[in-house]
Write a protein that holds these residues in place. Structure first.
Motif, mmCIF file in Angstrom:
data_model
loop_
_atom_site.group_PDB
_atom_site.id
_atom_site.type_symbol
_atom_site.label_atom_id
_atom_site.label_comp_id
_atom_site.label_asym_id
_atom_site.label_seq_id
_atom_site.Cartn_x
_atom_site.Cartn_y
_atom_site.Cartn_z
ATOM 1 N N LYS A 114 32.939 7.710 62.167
ATOM 2 C CA LYS A 114 33.097 8.596 63.325
ATOM 3 C C LYS A 114 33.765 9.899 62.921
ATOM 4 N N ASN A 115 34.737 9.835 62.041
ATOM 5 C CA ASN A 115 35.418 11.048 61.610
ATOM 6 C C ASN A 115 34.484 11.966 60.829
ATOM 7 N N VAL A 116 33.603 11.337 60.033
ATOM 8 C CA VAL A 116 32.617 12.133 59.293
ATOM 9 C C VAL A 116 31.676 12.828 60.267
ATOM 10 N N ALA A 117 31.233 12.092 61.294
ATOM 11 C CA ALA A 117 30.340 12.674 62.293
ATOM 12 C C ALA A 117 31.023 13.818 63.043
ATOM 13 N N ILE A 118 32.273 13.620 63.405
ATOM 14 C CA ILE A 118 33.035 14.675 64.091
ATOM 15 C C ILE A 118 33.129 15.918 63.212
ATOM 16 N N TYR A 119 33.434 15.698 61.946
ATOM 17 C CA TYR A 119 33.583 16.816 61.013
ATOM 18 C C TYR A 119 32.260 17.575 60.854
ATOM 19 N N GLU A 120 31.158 16.841 60.668
ATOM 20 C CA GLU A 120 29.861 17.506 60.506
ATOM 21 C C GLU A 120 29.492 18.272 61.769
ATOM 22 N N ASN A 121 29.778 17.698 62.924
ATOM 23 C CA ASN A 121 29.474 18.370 64.187
ATOM 24 C C ASN A 121 30.265 19.667 64.312
ATOM 25 N N ARG A 122 31.514 19.644 63.901
ATOM 26 C CA ARG A 122 32.380 20.808 64.064
ATOM 27 C C ARG A 122 32.168 21.867 62.990
ATOM 28 N N GLU A 123 31.896 21.428 61.759
ATOM 29 C CA GLU A 123 31.890 22.350 60.630
ATOM 30 C C GLU A 123 30.511 22.569 60.013
ATOM 31 N N TRP A 124 29.438 22.119 60.675
ATOM 32 C CA TRP A 124 28.102 22.185 60.063
ATOM 33 C C TRP A 124 27.761 23.591 59.588
ATOM 34 N N TYR A 125 28.133 24.590 60.372
ATOM 35 C CA TYR A 125 27.777 25.965 60.017
ATOM 36 C C TYR A 125 28.667 26.489 58.896
ATOM 37 N N ASN A 126 29.953 26.202 58.967
ATOM 38 C CA ASN A 126 30.886 26.707 57.961
ATOM 39 C C ASN A 126 30.666 26.072 56.589
ATOM 40 N N THR A 127 30.347 24.763 56.568
ATOM 41 C CA THR A 127 30.162 24.075 55.293
ATOM 42 C C THR A 127 28.718 24.134 54.815
ATOM 43 N N GLY A 128 27.797 24.427 55.727
ATOM 44 C CA GLY A 128 26.377 24.423 55.362
ATOM 45 C C GLY A 128 25.898 23.031 55.007
ATOM 46 N N ALA A 129 26.431 22.018 55.716
ATOM 47 C CA ALA A 129 26.080 20.643 55.367
ATOM 48 C C ALA A 129 26.192 19.722 56.573
ATOM 49 N N TYR A 130 25.139 18.911 56.774
ATOM 50 C CA TYR A 130 25.143 17.844 57.784
ATOM 51 C C TYR A 130 23.872 17.026 57.592
ATOM 52 N N VAL A 131 23.855 15.815 58.150
ATOM 53 C CA VAL A 131 22.674 14.959 58.096
ATOM 54 C C VAL A 131 22.326 14.510 59.513
ATOM 55 N N GLN A 132 21.247 13.711 59.624
ATOM 56 C CA GLN A 132 20.862 13.223 60.953
ATOM 57 C C GLN A 132 21.765 12.083 61.426
ATOM 58 N N TYR A 133 22.104 11.155 60.531
ATOM 59 C CA TYR A 133 22.864 9.971 60.942
ATOM 60 C C TYR A 133 23.978 9.643 59.961
ATOM 61 N N VAL A 134 25.083 9.128 60.522
ATOM 62 C CA VAL A 134 26.175 8.570 59.727
ATOM 63 C C VAL A 134 26.341 7.128 60.175
ATOM 64 N N VAL A 135 26.316 6.177 59.226
ATOM 65 C CA VAL A 135 26.441 4.749 59.525
ATOM 66 C C VAL A 135 27.774 4.240 59.005
#
Length: 374
Positions: free
Chosen positions: A65-86
């Motif tokens: 959940k923390n990874v998902a929160i981080y990707e949701n918040r920082e996707w643009y700044n880090t230039g990184a995210y995926v579709q799903y986190v399990v």
């Protein structure tokens, strides 16, 4: 993925994340939590080709959940995210949208993977078992959904691929998820077997069963369907009609680097309906016939208004082999065709509409068949 190094700080402050009040009360291994999904105006707007499903591990011991929160918040700044986190005991968190490019493993991988999945890391053996079953089944079901082979890391350029495979064959320096899987006793061979065959609802591994003897195939009744279409160049005139598609200037409707404001489409058998989206008006009503001389009912669009999206549905005559309209477009602001659409979404891939809203559509290709020729 590129996010891994930027996530290491999460471990130290994992407990500080706010627990969302909209968290689903009954989350099972097959339930997707959308609390941290990117909104429709976030993430990449580029569609994918559907060739690979990519398996990642987060490389950080922190709750999914923390990874998902981080990707949701920082996707643009880090230039990184995926579709799903399990993780978190077999839970699935959505971040990016399926069928659109995620930013997880470099340009080739991102463009060819409708789904990329991160496996969160845990020291708990019992939690890992739940996570692993969900991870494997999500990789497998995603591949099946998009018509992608369930073979893991084969020599073919289609299938389920680890981030290590992408590194070895395309680009990058990541080796996940094998190091983490090995820490819980899962070998590459075991992982490949499990993705190939999946797990039952009880968590038991499903072994392959002998394939049934093929039944004689029913003769098809496939008829050749030809589609004729043309665009009206904004501020000028109707362009010459195009039949199906080919190469060169006769292979598409439109003029490169030019805006268009009206479209007509007609077929020689069956029926087709279509509509356009314009920058000025949004989606306009469906049109059911193609006649450039009837600008009220025979064409889609409004003279002087810029088309930036096209959608269509082909209906196969009763008793004939089912066929669809396959179509794709370019815009004045991008090089190369955008992703291929298949009219009603019954084939693997993202099938909704062609174009990129806000960018004038300058080229359109269409053909009708039981498979894509692009």
């Amino acid at each position: 993925m590129n996010l891994k190094n930027k996530l290491k700080w999460v471990v130290a402050i994992a407990a500080a994340f706010f627990v969302g009040t909209t968290f689903a009360s009954k989350v099972s291994a097959a339930t997707i939590n959308n609390d941290y999904a990117l909104s429709s105006n976030q993430g990449s707007s580029l569609r994918t080709s559907n060739n690979v499903i990519i398996a990642h591990a987060t490389a950080v011991y922190a709750p999914a959940k923390n990874v998902a929160i981080y990707e949701n918040r920082e996707w643009y700044n880090t230039g990184a995210y995926v579709q799903y986190v399990v993780g978190d005991g077999g839970k699935i968190y959505r971040v990016g949208a399926e069928g659109y490019q995620a930013w997880g493993a470099g340009s080739w991988a991102n463009a060819n993977a409708p789904v990329q999945i991160e496996l969160a890391q845990t020291y708990s053996s019992s939690e890992f078992k739940q996570d692993y079953i969900t991870y494997v089944n999500l990789l497998r079901s995603s591949a099946i959904k998009y018509g992608i082979p369930t073979d893991v890391d084969s020599s073919a350029w289609r299938g389920v691929k680890s981030h290590l495979w992408i590194t070895n064959h395309v680009w990058g320096d990541h080796t996940d998820p094998y190091g983490y899987l090995a820490s819980h006793g899962i070998t590459k061979a075991q992982f490949s077997h499990d993705v190939k065959y999946g797990f039952s609802s009880s968590g038991n591994n499903v072994n392959p069963t002998p394939a049934p003897t093929p039944k004689p195939s029913t003769p098809t009744n496939k008829k050749a369907v030809h589609v004729t279409y043309a665009l009206h160049q904004k501020g000028k005139q109707w362009l010459n009609p195009v039949k199906d598609f080919g190469s060169g200037s006769n292979g598409f409707a439109g003029v490169p680097n030019s805006a268009h404001d009206m479209l007509y489409i007609k077929v020689n058998r069956g029926s087709i309906k279509y509509r356009v989206h314009t920058k000025e008006d949004g989606w306009l009503p469906w049109v059911h016939k193609g006649d450039k001389n009837d600008t009220v009912n025979g064409v889609a669009g409004i003279k002087g208004h810029t088309i930036d999206g096209v959608q269509m549905y082909y209906t196969t005559p009763h008793g004939e082999t089912y066929q669809q309209a396959y179509y794709r477009s370019q815009t004045t602001q991008r090089t190369g065709y955008l992703g291929t659409c298949a009219d009603n979404g019954s084939v693997a891939g993202y099938d909704s509409w062609a174009g990129m809203l806000g960018e004038p559509l300058d080229r359109l290709q269409i053909h009708i068949n039981d498979n894509s020729k692009y």
